[in-house]
Design an enzyme around this catalytic site. Structure first.
Site, short mmCIF file in Angstrom:
data_model
loop_
_atom_site.label_atom_id
_atom_site.label_comp_id
_atom_site.label_asym_id
_atom_site.label_seq_id
_atom_site.Cartn_x
_atom_site.Cartn_y
_atom_site.Cartn_z
N ASP A 31 19.74 22.75 28.66
CA ASP A 31 19.01 24.01 28.70
C ASP A 31 20.00 25.17 28.80
O ASP A 31 21.00 25.09 29.52
CB ASP A 31 18.03 24.03 29.89
CG ASP A 31 17.01 25.15 29.76
OD1 ASP A 31 15.83 24.83 29.50
OD2 ASP A 31 17.38 26.32 29.94
N GLN A 94 4.74 28.04 29.43
CA GLN A 94 5.53 27.66 28.25
C GLN A 94 6.04 28.90 27.53
O GLN A 94 5.28 29.84 27.31
CB GLN A 94 4.65 26.81 27.30
CG GLN A 94 5.42 26.27 26.10
CD GLN A 94 4.55 25.35 25.23
OE1 GLN A 94 3.35 25.20 25.47
NE2 GLN A 94 5.16 24.75 24.23
N SER A 95 7.32 28.91 27.19
CA SER A 95 7.89 30.06 26.50
C SER A 95 8.38 29.71 25.09
O SER A 95 8.49 30.60 24.24
CB SER A 95 9.03 30.68 27.31
OG SER A 95 10.09 29.76 27.47
N HIS A 100 8.59 20.20 24.39
CA HIS A 100 9.84 19.82 25.04
C HIS A 100 9.56 19.37 26.46
O HIS A 100 8.64 19.86 27.11
CB HIS A 100 10.86 20.97 25.04
CG HIS A 100 10.33 22.25 25.60
ND1 HIS A 100 9.52 23.11 24.88
CD2 HIS A 100 10.48 22.83 26.82
CE1 HIS A 100 9.21 24.14 25.63
NE2 HIS A 100 9.76 24.01 26.82
N HIS A 102 11.43 19.03 30.10
CA HIS A 102 12.58 19.35 30.94
C HIS A 102 12.90 18.13 31.78
O HIS A 102 12.02 17.59 32.48
CB HIS A 102 12.25 20.50 31.91
CG HIS A 102 11.88 21.80 31.26
ND1 HIS A 102 12.75 22.87 31.18
CD2 HIS A 102 10.73 22.22 30.66
CE1 HIS A 102 12.15 23.89 30.58
NE2 HIS A 102 10.92 23.52 30.27
P1 5GP Z 1 9.60 26.58 28.63
O1 5GP Z 1 9.64 27.87 29.40
O2 5GP Z 1 8.95 26.79 27.28
O3 5GP Z 1 9.04 25.42 29.37
O4 5GP Z 1 11.11 26.14 28.39
C1 5GP Z 1 11.92 26.69 27.40
C2 5GP Z 1 13.33 26.46 27.84
O5 5GP Z 1 14.16 26.68 26.71
C3 5GP Z 1 13.80 27.38 28.94
O6 5GP Z 1 14.19 26.63 30.07
C4 5GP Z 1 14.97 28.13 28.31
O7 5GP Z 1 16.03 28.34 29.21
C5 5GP Z 1 15.36 27.23 27.18
N1 5GP Z 1 15.95 27.91 26.03
C6 5GP Z 1 15.50 29.05 25.46
N2 5GP Z 1 16.28 29.36 24.40
C7 5GP Z 1 17.23 28.40 24.31
C8 5GP Z 1 18.33 28.17 23.43
O8 5GP Z 1 18.58 28.92 22.49
N3 5GP Z 1 19.10 27.07 23.66
C9 5GP Z 1 18.83 26.21 24.69
N4 5GP Z 1 19.66 25.16 24.82
N5 5GP Z 1 17.80 26.40 25.54
C10 5GP Z 1 17.02 27.48 25.36
#
Ligand code: 5GP
Ligand code: ZN
Length: 114
Positions: A31, A94-95, A100, A102
């Site tokens: 991440d 979710q962003s 995915h 974690h």
């Molecule tokens: P969510 O918030 O959708 O559960 O998790 C998205 C994750 O993607 C976040 O923890 C964020 O840090 C990670 N992330 C966002 N952009 C990138 C990127 O360009 N590369 C990587 N390796 N992780 C990313």
């Protein structure tokens, strides 16, 4: 592949991301903003927007993802335990809208989450 999806680009290798694990259908990578000493994202190569969008025909893929997580936890020596999180939709926080998981570990994690 969805051409405007960040994780599709990562999965295709277009962004030169280091893969901690790669199979025909799954990749794992660090991440960008780790919230634990080990913070790995495990994703299907196929574009699925979220856990809410998984289809019955994806069940083998979902099993493959879980086995990948098991292998990663072992390889990363998360012997004291770990947590797997799939933030889903708005309330789930979710962003990035490509499924995915974690994989978090390396410290004691609190419960409940915020
Ligand atoms: P969510 O918030 O959708 O559960 O998790 C998205 C994750 O993607 C976040 O923890 C964020 O840090 C990670 N992330 C966002 N952009 C990138 C990127 O360009 N590369 C990587 N390796 N992780 C990313
Ligand atoms: Zn995607």
């Amino acid at each position: 592949m969805s051409s405007d999806c960040l994780f599709c680009k990562i999965a295709s290798g277009a962004l030169s991301t280091e893969f901690l694990l790669e199979t025909d259908h799954v990749v794992a990578f660090h991440d960008l903003n780790p919230v634990a000493p080990t913070h790995i994202l495990v994703i299907p190569k196929k574009h699925i927007a979220s856990l809410a969008d998984v289809q019955v025909q994806d069940r083998e893929l979902m099993g493959e993802i879980m086995l990948a997580i098991r292998d990663l936890a072992k390889n990363q020596a998360l012997d004291e335990g770990f947590r797997v999180v799939a933030n889903t939709g708005t309330d789930g926080g979710q962003s990035v809208f490509h499924l995915h998981f974690h994989l978090l570990g390396g410290r004691s994690l609190q419960w409940p989450p915020g």
